[in-house]
Design a protein around this motif. Structure first.
Motif, PDB file in Angstrom:
ATOM      1  N   ALA A  39     -19.657 -33.161 -53.771  1.00  0.00           N
ATOM      2  CA  ALA A  39     -20.468 -34.215 -53.046  1.00  0.00           C
ATOM      3  C   ALA A  39     -21.562 -33.418 -52.344  1.00  0.00           C
ATOM      4  CB  ALA A  39     -19.488 -34.765 -51.737  1.00  0.00           C
ATOM      5  N   GLY A  40     -21.846 -32.103 -52.087  1.00  0.00           N
ATOM      6  CA  GLY A  40     -23.013 -31.453 -51.744  1.00  0.00           C
ATOM      7  C   GLY A  40     -23.409 -31.866 -50.301  1.00  0.00           C
ATOM      8  N   ASN A  41     -24.391 -32.375 -50.039  1.00  0.00           N
ATOM      9  CA  ASN A  41     -24.909 -32.731 -48.774  1.00  0.00           C
ATOM     10  C   ASN A  41     -24.390 -34.057 -48.338  1.00  0.00           C
ATOM     11  OD1 ASN A  41     -27.008 -30.400 -49.231  1.00  0.00           O
ATOM     12  ND2 ASN A  41     -27.563 -30.943 -47.214  1.00  0.00           N
ATOM     13  N   SER A  42     -23.877 -34.619 -49.279  1.00  0.00           N
ATOM     14  CA  SER A  42     -23.137 -36.087 -48.707  1.00  0.00           C
ATOM     15  C   SER A  42     -21.871 -35.848 -48.154  1.00  0.00           C
ATOM     16  CB  SER A  42     -23.010 -36.774 -50.214  1.00  0.00           C
ATOM     17  OG  SER A  42     -24.235 -37.255 -50.587  1.00  0.00           O
ATOM     18  N   LEU A  43     -21.200 -34.670 -48.126  1.00  0.00           N
ATOM     19  CA  LEU A  43     -20.290 -34.419 -47.390  1.00  0.00           C
ATOM     20  C   LEU A  43     -20.407 -34.048 -46.087  1.00  0.00           C
ATOM     21  CD1 LEU A  43     -17.117 -33.811 -48.061  1.00  0.00           C
ATOM     22  CD2 LEU A  43     -17.650 -31.415 -47.978  1.00  0.00           C
ATOM     23  N   THR A  44     -20.265 -35.160 -45.064  1.00  0.00           N
ATOM     24  CA  THR A  44     -20.926 -35.103 -43.675  1.00  0.00           C
ATOM     25  C   THR A  44     -19.714 -34.608 -42.804  1.00  0.00           C
ATOM     26  OG1 THR A  44     -20.676 -37.534 -43.825  1.00  0.00           O
ATOM     27  CG2 THR A  44     -22.904 -36.371 -44.126  1.00  0.00           C
ATOM     28  N   ALA A  45     -18.409 -34.586 -43.088  1.00  0.00           N
ATOM     29  CA  ALA A  45     -17.345 -34.426 -42.317  1.00  0.00           C
ATOM     30  C   ALA A  45     -16.287 -33.685 -42.951  1.00  0.00           C
ATOM     31  CB  ALA A  45     -16.876 -35.466 -41.345  1.00  0.00           C
ATOM     32  N   PHE A  46     -15.685 -32.606 -42.712  1.00  0.00           N
ATOM     33  CA  PHE A  46     -14.722 -32.083 -43.214  1.00  0.00           C
ATOM     34  C   PHE A  46     -13.761 -31.317 -42.064  1.00  0.00           C
ATOM     35  CE2 PHE A  46     -12.143 -29.315 -46.053  1.00  0.00           C
ATOM     36  CZ  PHE A  46     -12.235 -30.218 -47.279  1.00  0.00           C
ATOM     37  N   GLU A  47     -12.821 -32.337 -41.271  1.00  0.00           N
ATOM     38  CA  GLU A  47     -12.498 -31.635 -40.130  1.00  0.00           C
ATOM     39  C   GLU A  47     -11.112 -31.265 -40.097  1.00  0.00           C
ATOM     40  OE1 GLU A  47     -15.634 -31.802 -38.007  1.00  0.00           O
ATOM     41  OE2 GLU A  47     -13.964 -31.901 -36.652  1.00  0.00           O
ATOM     42  N   LEU A  48     -10.611 -29.905 -40.167  1.00  0.00           N
ATOM     43  CA  LEU A  48      -9.379 -29.612 -40.193  1.00  0.00           C
ATOM     44  C   LEU A  48      -8.444 -30.029 -38.885  1.00  0.00           C
ATOM     45  CD1 LEU A  48      -7.446 -28.074 -42.018  1.00  0.00           C
ATOM     46  CD2 LEU A  48      -7.994 -25.894 -40.467  1.00  0.00           C
TER      47      LEU A  48
END
Lengths: 300, 300
Positions: B76-85
């Motif tokens: 997703a590159g820069n389209s990955l706008t959140a990855f909250e653990l």
């Protein structure tokens, strides 16, 4: 960074977020060795794109190129990895002087773009993206004509054309060079007024304008008039520099987008930057290098 | 920036590239007002995404989350706008204490992710992307279970769950907080060793771990053991802080990823940062604010 005292300031951290005190790192970056000598750096690597497409487009004006840039960025976002503006004069110089180059587009358009799209997703995605971008340009009439490189060899040829623009100027005689940047939205107005400024300094001088449009950064070089005396033309260097730099400054621009200040632009920086900024820079310099032993005579 | 002298340093430029002297701007950013008062800023605006998708995923470990992050970024590159653990403990605290929240996933997985994908291209593109990302996670076994928000309301509910994690800790008694960052690749090792460190300081203390995985930034809070005395637990604040911060430092991490130094962490910064860095910061402070009138007692 090795400091003037011989001490080492070690900031080799791999953090994306850090709010612990002053940002010393960015003070050393671009200081051209006048505060200390950078001897190591941390780099972030990105995976090689899975797809890459290169296109060449012809347009009627920098204004059309600006509007097309907005559309291309909207469609391709960070996948838009090059958007190089090229004037007709540098293009013709390259085709004339560099062996083995082929004209990418027929027709008689005054401005060109080399566009590159890179996709981390797939080769097909890059292909779809560049087609969408060019279709948007052609459908809106912003782009007059365009061609997508049909092979890796053709993509390389488009890039070679771009890379040779600087060398292709040499056989045309004296060149007065500028490395300016302005806000992206000011590129068309800068180019329009720049032509008048150059003409005023040297009647018949030929503007060789190309650069990284998405960065607002132009290599704005002025070749001597056809048949002019090279030495006499180059004697205009300071006058032409001042005129072009004044214009860049009038747009809130920079007189050194990429290449730095060194000793060549030091006096001009000191004379034209806000005195408060120069004062703060001098305080930093005195605080870090009181004896003035680091790259003396450069920057400030 | 208004300087201690009352002079104004004006750097309101809209340039993407500028190499004219020292980078003063980044010196003022994050200096917490100790060098001058920032009164204006230039912002770059981006178009609102055309598509946005939110998903909730369950995983077996931070190591699986790290490997999945690499895969998701690749896709997703820069389209990955959140990855909250999100750890199980903060999730359960939120479901227990915050009214109106719904458990996003059944089953018994110890770690969770809130993932957001945003597309500047189209709503369909965002949908395709998040499906590709989750499929990659499920196919490789890195992700145990996942659900894509079926409506804007469900997407908002997933985010509400994330946003309430901090408040949900309060009814559980005393909490000792940390705002650390480490290199993204060190997140799993930090979490594993962090649990041991916390247990050693306070047997039965409950690690409430959540944060911005893609930034390497964890809100690493430790709630008191069930039934413990709150005051007695909070008396461990400096000991716990030191233990957790020592661990972050051992990974080349930061003790203040987001919130700054202020007066709370000033003594610790001075005691633990490389003396060369503190010396340089003090030289900057003395050079810009010799009378020490700007936000005295903060940062250094």
């Amino acid at each position: 960074v090795v400091l003037p005292t011989g001490e080492v300031f070690d900031d080799l951290r791999k953090l994306k977020k850090d709010n612990t005190g002053y940002d010393l790192k960015n003070l050393f970056v671009g200081a051209e060795g006048t505060l200390g000598i950078v001897t190591a750096a941390v780099l972030k690597l990105f995976p090689k794109p899975k797809g890459r497409e290169v296109a060449f487009a012809g347009l009627s004006s920098p204004q059309a190129a600006l509007e097309f840039f907005g559309r291309a960025e909207e469609l391709a976002g960070n996948s838009l990895t090059a958007f190089e503006l090229i004037g007709r004069t540098p293009l013709e110089f390259a085709l004339k002087h560099i062996p083995g180059l082929t004209r990418p587009l027929q027709g008689d358009l005054p401005w060109y773009l080399l566009i590159e799209v890179s996709s981390g997703r797939s080769a097909e995605d890059a292909k779809n993206l560049i087609e969408q971008v060019l279709t948007a340009g052609l459908d809106t009439g912003l782009v007059g004509d365009a061609v997508i490189a049909a092979s890796l060899a053709q993509a390389a040829a488009f890039w070679k054309l771009r890379d040779e623009l600087s060398d292709a100027q040499k056989p045309e005689g004296g060149s007065i060079k500028h490395d300016i940047s302005v806000p992206v939205a000011s590129i068309p107005a800068f180019i329009e007024q720049g032509a008048q400024v150059a003409e005023k300094v040297s009647k018949g001088a030929r503007v060789v304008c190309f650069g990284h449009m998405g960065d607002g950064n132009l290599h704005y070089n002025i070749s001597q008039p056809v048949g002019a005396d090279k030495e006499a033309y180059l004697a205009l260097y300071p006058v032409m520099n001042k005129a072009v730099h004044d214009l860049a400054r009038s747009f809130g621009g920079s007189i050194s987008a990429e290449h730095g200040i060194g000793q060549l632009k030091r006096d001009e920086l000191i004379a034209t930057a806000p005195p408060v900024a120069i004062d703060l820079m001098r305080r930093v310099k005195a605080a870090f290098d009181p004896a003035g032993i680091m790259n003396p005579g450069k920057v400030i």
